[in-house]
Design an enzyme around this catalytic site. Structure first.
Site: not given
Ligand code: AMP
Ligand code: MG
Ligand code: MG
Length: 306
Positions: A50, A73, A118, A121, A195, A217, A244
Protein backbone atom coordinates in the site's frame (compact mmCIF):
# COMPACT_ATOMS: atom_id res chain seq x y z
CA UNK A 1 1.78 15.80 -28.83
CA UNK A 2 1.11 14.92 -25.18
CA UNK A 3 1.42 18.55 -24.04
CA UNK A 4 -1.18 19.68 -26.53
CA UNK A 5 -3.87 17.28 -25.29
CA UNK A 6 -6.41 18.69 -22.79
CA UNK A 7 -5.40 18.48 -19.11
CA UNK A 8 -8.10 15.96 -18.15
CA UNK A 9 -6.95 13.54 -20.88
CA UNK A 10 -3.30 13.93 -19.86
CA UNK A 11 -4.16 13.15 -16.23
CA UNK A 12 -6.21 10.06 -17.16
CA UNK A 13 -3.60 8.89 -19.70
CA UNK A 14 -0.77 9.19 -17.17
CA UNK A 15 -2.87 7.50 -14.48
CA UNK A 16 -3.46 4.49 -16.74
CA UNK A 17 0.30 4.01 -17.11
CA UNK A 18 1.20 4.62 -13.48
CA UNK A 19 -1.54 2.26 -12.24
CA UNK A 20 0.21 -0.55 -14.12
CA UNK A 21 3.54 0.36 -12.54
CA UNK A 22 1.92 0.37 -9.08
CA UNK A 23 0.49 -3.07 -9.84
CA UNK A 24 3.99 -4.40 -10.49
CA UNK A 25 5.14 -3.00 -7.13
CA UNK A 26 2.23 -4.79 -5.44
CA UNK A 27 3.26 -8.10 -7.06
CA UNK A 28 6.94 -7.55 -6.21
CA UNK A 29 6.18 -6.91 -2.52
CA UNK A 30 4.14 -10.13 -2.35
CA UNK A 31 6.87 -12.10 -4.09
CA UNK A 32 9.44 -10.64 -1.67
CA UNK A 33 7.30 -11.93 1.21
CA UNK A 34 7.80 -8.96 3.59
CA UNK A 35 4.38 -7.33 3.90
CA UNK A 36 5.30 -5.33 7.06
CA UNK A 37 1.68 -4.90 8.14
CA UNK A 38 0.68 -1.85 10.22
CA UNK A 39 -2.85 -1.56 11.66
CA UNK A 40 -4.32 1.88 10.87
CA UNK A 41 -7.49 1.09 12.86
CA UNK A 42 -9.87 -1.73 13.59
CA UNK A 43 -9.82 -4.13 10.65
CA UNK A 44 -7.89 -1.57 8.57
CA UNK A 45 -4.45 -2.95 7.70
CA UNK A 46 -1.73 -1.29 5.63
CA UNK A 47 1.12 -3.22 4.03
CA UNK A 48 4.41 -2.28 2.42
CA UNK A 49 2.62 -2.66 -0.92
CA UNK A 50 0.00 0.00 0.00
CA UNK A 51 2.75 2.43 1.02
CA UNK A 52 5.05 1.81 -1.93
CA UNK A 53 2.32 1.81 -4.56
CA UNK A 54 1.02 5.12 -3.23
CA UNK A 55 4.50 6.67 -3.29
CA UNK A 56 4.92 5.54 -6.91
CA UNK A 57 1.55 6.98 -7.97
CA UNK A 58 1.80 10.27 -6.07
CA UNK A 59 5.43 10.92 -7.10
CA UNK A 60 4.66 10.19 -10.76
CA UNK A 61 1.49 12.28 -10.96
CA UNK A 62 2.67 15.20 -8.83
CA UNK A 63 5.80 15.55 -10.94
CA UNK A 64 3.67 15.92 -14.06
CA UNK A 65 0.77 17.83 -12.50
CA UNK A 66 2.26 19.85 -9.62
CA UNK A 67 -0.80 22.09 -9.29
CA UNK A 68 -3.46 19.37 -9.21
CA UNK A 69 -4.75 18.21 -5.79
CA UNK A 70 -3.97 14.54 -5.09
CA UNK A 71 -5.50 12.76 -2.10
CA UNK A 72 -4.18 9.28 -1.32
CA UNK A 73 -5.47 6.78 1.21
CA UNK A 74 -2.09 6.39 2.87
CA UNK A 75 -1.71 10.04 3.76
CA UNK A 76 0.90 12.51 2.50
CA UNK A 77 3.67 10.61 0.75
CA UNK A 78 7.39 11.18 0.91
CA UNK A 79 8.08 11.77 -2.76
CA UNK A 80 11.71 10.61 -2.64
CA UNK A 81 11.19 7.37 -4.53
CA UNK A 82 13.41 5.02 -6.56
CA UNK A 83 13.80 6.49 -10.03
CA UNK A 84 12.18 3.50 -11.73
CA UNK A 85 8.99 4.15 -9.71
CA UNK A 86 8.49 7.47 -11.47
CA UNK A 87 6.66 6.89 -14.73
CA UNK A 88 5.68 9.81 -16.89
CA UNK A 89 4.59 8.19 -20.14
CA UNK A 90 0.96 8.28 -21.18
CA UNK A 91 -1.57 5.86 -22.60
CA UNK A 92 -1.89 6.81 -26.26
CA UNK A 93 -5.45 5.54 -26.66
CA UNK A 94 -6.64 7.90 -23.93
CA UNK A 95 -4.74 10.83 -25.44
CA UNK A 96 -6.60 10.24 -28.71
CA UNK A 97 -10.04 10.70 -27.13
CA UNK A 98 -12.12 13.73 -28.14
CA UNK A 99 -13.62 15.58 -25.16
CA UNK A 100 -16.70 17.79 -25.12
CA UNK A 101 -15.83 21.46 -24.70
CA UNK A 102 -16.65 21.74 -20.98
CA UNK A 103 -14.20 18.93 -20.14
CA UNK A 104 -11.63 20.19 -22.63
CA UNK A 105 -11.44 23.49 -20.74
CA UNK A 106 -10.89 21.96 -17.29
CA UNK A 107 -7.94 23.49 -15.40
CA UNK A 108 -5.66 22.37 -12.55
CA UNK A 109 -7.82 23.97 -9.88
CA UNK A 110 -10.93 22.07 -11.10
CA UNK A 111 -9.36 18.64 -10.56
CA UNK A 112 -8.82 16.34 -7.62
CA UNK A 113 -7.15 12.93 -8.01
CA UNK A 114 -8.26 10.27 -5.49
CA UNK A 115 -5.76 7.44 -5.05
CA UNK A 116 -6.39 4.07 -3.44
CA UNK A 117 -3.02 2.48 -4.18
CA UNK A 118 -4.22 -0.98 -3.12
CA UNK A 119 -7.91 -1.65 -2.64
CA UNK A 120 -8.64 -4.93 -0.87
CA UNK A 121 -5.71 -4.93 1.56
CA UNK A 122 -7.32 -7.40 3.99
CA UNK A 123 -7.64 -9.90 1.17
CA UNK A 124 -4.13 -9.18 -0.19
CA UNK A 125 -2.67 -9.88 3.25
CA UNK A 126 -4.53 -13.20 3.27
CA UNK A 127 -3.23 -14.15 -0.17
CA UNK A 128 -6.54 -13.57 -1.98
CA UNK A 129 -4.73 -11.50 -4.56
CA UNK A 130 -7.38 -11.58 -7.27
CA UNK A 131 -9.52 -9.24 -5.10
CA UNK A 132 -6.87 -6.50 -5.30
CA UNK A 133 -7.12 -3.42 -7.50
CA UNK A 134 -5.30 -0.10 -7.89
CA UNK A 135 -7.79 2.78 -8.05
CA UNK A 136 -7.17 6.26 -9.44
CA UNK A 137 -10.22 8.53 -9.69
CA UNK A 138 -10.24 11.95 -11.32
CA UNK A 139 -12.87 14.38 -10.08
CA UNK A 140 -13.85 17.48 -12.01
CA UNK A 141 -15.04 19.88 -9.32
CA UNK A 142 -17.53 17.77 -7.29
CA UNK A 143 -18.06 14.96 -9.80
CA UNK A 144 -16.27 11.67 -10.36
CA UNK A 145 -15.51 11.90 -14.09
CA UNK A 146 -12.39 9.87 -14.88
CA UNK A 147 -11.59 6.46 -13.45
CA UNK A 148 -8.83 3.89 -13.70
CA UNK A 149 -9.04 0.37 -12.24
CA UNK A 150 -5.96 -1.82 -12.54
CA UNK A 151 -6.05 -5.50 -11.58
CA UNK A 152 -2.44 -6.55 -10.86
CA UNK A 153 -3.27 -10.26 -10.76
CA UNK A 154 -5.58 -10.54 -13.76
CA UNK A 155 -4.17 -13.28 -15.99
CA UNK A 156 -4.26 -12.28 -19.66
CA UNK A 157 -5.61 -15.23 -21.65
CA UNK A 158 -3.40 -14.57 -24.71
CA UNK A 159 0.00 -14.90 -23.07
CA UNK A 160 -0.58 -15.57 -19.37
CA UNK A 161 0.98 -12.23 -18.41
CA UNK A 162 -0.38 -10.53 -15.29
CA UNK A 163 -2.22 -7.22 -15.07
CA UNK A 164 -5.07 -5.45 -16.81
CA UNK A 165 -6.18 -1.83 -16.73
CA UNK A 166 -9.56 -0.41 -17.58
CA UNK A 167 -10.48 3.24 -17.73
CA UNK A 168 -13.49 5.41 -18.34
CA UNK A 169 -14.41 9.04 -18.75
CA UNK A 170 -18.07 9.60 -17.92
CA UNK A 171 -20.13 10.43 -20.98
CA UNK A 172 -17.10 10.20 -23.26
CA UNK A 173 -15.23 6.90 -23.62
CA UNK A 174 -14.14 3.63 -22.03
CA UNK A 175 -11.24 1.27 -22.60
CA UNK A 176 -9.75 -2.02 -21.48
CA UNK A 177 -12.90 -4.08 -21.05
CA UNK A 178 -15.74 -5.57 -23.07
CA UNK A 179 -18.90 -5.04 -21.02
CA UNK A 180 -20.87 -8.23 -20.22
CA UNK A 181 -24.46 -7.98 -18.93
CA UNK A 182 -25.40 -10.03 -15.83
CA UNK A 183 -27.81 -12.99 -16.29
CA UNK A 184 -31.47 -12.11 -16.73
CA UNK A 185 -34.15 -13.45 -14.38
CA UNK A 186 -31.77 -13.61 -11.42
CA UNK A 187 -30.53 -11.22 -8.76
CA UNK A 188 -26.89 -11.54 -7.72
CA UNK A 189 -25.67 -9.05 -5.15
CA UNK A 190 -22.04 -8.51 -4.20
CA UNK A 191 -20.92 -7.11 -0.86
CA UNK A 192 -18.06 -6.94 1.61
CA UNK A 193 -16.19 -10.04 2.69
CA UNK A 194 -14.33 -8.56 5.66
CA UNK A 195 -16.33 -5.51 6.91
CA UNK A 196 -19.84 -6.84 7.52
CA UNK A 197 -22.09 -5.95 10.46
CA UNK A 198 -25.76 -6.23 11.41
CA UNK A 199 -26.81 -3.26 9.26
CA UNK A 200 -24.90 -4.47 6.20
CA UNK A 201 -26.61 -7.86 6.57
CA UNK A 202 -30.12 -6.40 7.10
CA UNK A 203 -29.85 -4.43 3.87
CA UNK A 204 -28.86 -7.61 2.02
CA UNK A 205 -31.72 -9.58 3.58
CA UNK A 206 -34.21 -6.98 2.33
CA UNK A 207 -33.05 -7.48 -1.27
CA UNK A 208 -33.94 -11.18 -1.36
CA UNK A 209 -31.04 -12.00 -3.64
CA UNK A 210 -30.68 -15.35 -5.40
CA UNK A 211 -26.98 -15.25 -4.66
CA UNK A 212 -24.65 -13.10 -2.54
CA UNK A 213 -21.01 -12.78 -3.52
CA UNK A 214 -18.86 -11.72 -0.57
CA UNK A 215 -15.61 -10.42 -2.01
CA UNK A 216 -12.96 -7.86 -1.09
CA UNK A 217 -12.46 -4.38 -2.49
CA UNK A 218 -14.75 -1.70 -3.89
CA UNK A 219 -12.83 -1.86 -7.18
CA UNK A 220 -13.21 -5.62 -7.44
CA UNK A 221 -16.95 -5.48 -6.74
CA UNK A 222 -17.51 -2.88 -9.47
CA UNK A 223 -15.48 -5.13 -11.80
CA UNK A 224 -18.01 -7.91 -11.06
CA UNK A 225 -20.80 -5.55 -12.17
CA UNK A 226 -19.00 -4.83 -15.44
CA UNK A 227 -18.14 -8.46 -16.13
CA UNK A 228 -21.70 -9.72 -15.76
CA UNK A 229 -21.05 -11.56 -12.48
CA UNK A 230 -23.36 -9.45 -10.28
CA UNK A 231 -26.32 -7.10 -10.70
CA UNK A 232 -25.69 -4.85 -7.70
CA UNK A 233 -23.08 -3.94 -5.08
CA UNK A 234 -24.68 -3.10 -1.75
CA UNK A 235 -22.78 -1.91 1.33
CA UNK A 236 -24.94 -0.31 4.04
CA UNK A 237 -21.99 0.87 6.10
CA UNK A 238 -19.97 4.02 6.59
CA UNK A 239 -16.65 2.18 6.09
CA UNK A 240 -15.74 3.11 2.50
CA UNK A 241 -13.88 6.34 1.71
CA UNK A 242 -13.86 8.67 -1.30
CA UNK A 243 -10.73 6.97 -2.72
CA UNK A 244 -12.62 3.64 -2.75
CA UNK A 245 -15.48 4.95 -4.87
CA UNK A 246 -14.21 7.82 -7.06
CA UNK A 247 -12.61 5.64 -9.76
CA UNK A 248 -15.27 2.87 -9.62
CA UNK A 249 -18.09 5.44 -9.80
CA UNK A 250 -16.62 7.24 -12.82
CA UNK A 251 -15.89 4.02 -14.72
CA UNK A 252 -19.22 2.43 -13.88
CA UNK A 253 -21.06 5.54 -15.06
CA UNK A 254 -18.94 5.68 -18.23
CA UNK A 255 -20.11 2.12 -19.00
CA UNK A 256 -23.75 3.03 -18.25
CA UNK A 257 -24.11 1.91 -14.63
CA UNK A 258 -24.73 3.88 -11.44
CA UNK A 259 -23.00 4.32 -8.06
CA UNK A 260 -24.59 6.39 -5.28
CA UNK A 261 -25.05 6.31 -1.51
CA UNK A 262 -27.96 4.21 -0.21
CA UNK A 263 -30.24 7.28 -0.46
CA UNK A 264 -29.52 7.60 -4.18
CA UNK A 265 -27.34 10.70 -3.85
CA UNK A 266 -23.91 11.01 -5.48
CA UNK A 267 -20.91 11.66 -3.26
CA UNK A 268 -18.91 14.82 -3.90
CA UNK A 269 -15.22 14.47 -4.76
CA UNK A 270 -13.81 18.00 -4.67
CA UNK A 271 -10.57 18.29 -2.67
CA UNK A 272 -12.27 19.97 0.29
CA UNK A 273 -14.88 17.24 0.83
CA UNK A 274 -14.73 14.86 3.80
CA UNK A 275 -13.32 11.39 3.15
CA UNK A 276 -15.75 8.83 4.69
CA UNK A 277 -18.68 7.62 2.61
CA UNK A 278 -20.95 7.83 5.65
CA UNK A 279 -24.15 7.06 3.73
CA UNK A 280 -23.06 3.70 2.36
CA UNK A 281 -22.66 2.48 -1.22
CA UNK A 282 -25.18 1.21 -3.76
CA UNK A 283 -23.95 0.44 -7.26
CA UNK A 284 -25.82 -1.23 -10.09
CA UNK A 285 -24.64 -2.74 -13.35
CA UNK A 286 -25.51 -1.10 -16.69
CA UNK A 287 -29.15 -1.83 -17.56
CA UNK A 288 -30.26 -2.57 -13.97
CA UNK A 289 -32.94 -0.63 -12.09
CA UNK A 290 -31.02 1.40 -9.51
CA UNK A 291 -34.31 2.84 -8.23
CA UNK A 292 -35.63 -0.64 -7.44
CA UNK A 293 -32.71 -1.32 -5.07
CA UNK A 294 -33.07 2.12 -3.47
CA UNK A 295 -36.72 1.43 -2.74
CA UNK A 296 -36.03 -2.04 -1.33
CA UNK A 297 -33.54 -0.82 1.28
CA UNK A 298 -35.61 -0.32 4.46
CA UNK A 299 -36.08 3.26 5.76
CA UNK A 300 -34.77 2.17 9.13
CA UNK A 301 -31.40 1.31 7.55
CA UNK A 302 -31.40 4.54 5.57
CA UNK A 303 -31.93 6.45 8.81
CA UNK A 304 -28.97 4.69 10.43
CA UNK A 305 -26.81 5.94 7.56
CA UNK A 306 -28.27 9.43 7.34
P1 AMP B 1 -14.64 -4.18 1.42
O1 AMP B 1 -15.83 -4.30 0.58
O2 AMP B 1 -14.83 -4.65 2.82
O3 AMP B 1 -13.43 -4.76 0.79
O4 AMP B 1 -14.39 -2.61 1.56
C1 AMP B 1 -14.18 -1.77 0.45
C2 AMP B 1 -13.19 -0.69 0.83
O5 AMP B 1 -13.68 0.05 1.94
C3 AMP B 1 -11.83 -1.24 1.27
O6 AMP B 1 -10.83 -0.34 0.91
C4 AMP B 1 -11.94 -1.28 2.77
O7 AMP B 1 -10.71 -1.14 3.37
C5 AMP B 1 -12.83 -0.08 3.06
N1 AMP B 1 -13.65 -0.34 4.23
C6 AMP B 1 -14.91 -0.82 4.28
N2 AMP B 1 -15.36 -0.94 5.54
C7 AMP B 1 -14.35 -0.52 6.33
C8 AMP B 1 -14.17 -0.41 7.74
N3 AMP B 1 -15.15 -0.74 8.58
N4 AMP B 1 -13.00 0.08 8.18
C9 AMP B 1 -12.03 0.41 7.33
N5 AMP B 1 -12.11 0.32 6.00
C10 AMP B 1 -13.26 -0.14 5.50
MG1 MG C 1 -9.90 0.68 -0.58
MG1 MG D 1 -6.40 0.84 -0.03
Amino acid sequence: MAQSAPLLLRVVASSVTVAGRAGKIIRDVMTGGELNIVNKGKNDPQTEADRSAQRCIVASLSRQFPNVAIIGEEGPSNCEVPSDWVVTDSDQQVLGVRLPQDLEEVEDKDLCIWVDPLDGTSEYAQGLVEHVTVLIGVAVREKAVGGIIHQPYYKNPEDGSLGRTLWGIDGVATGGLQLIPPPEGKRIVTTTRSHSDVTVQSALDALEADEILKVGGAGHKVMLLLEGKAHAYVFASAGCKRWDTCAPEAILRAFGGTLTDIHGECYSYNAETSHPNTRGVLATAPGQQHAWYLKKIPDEIKQRLA
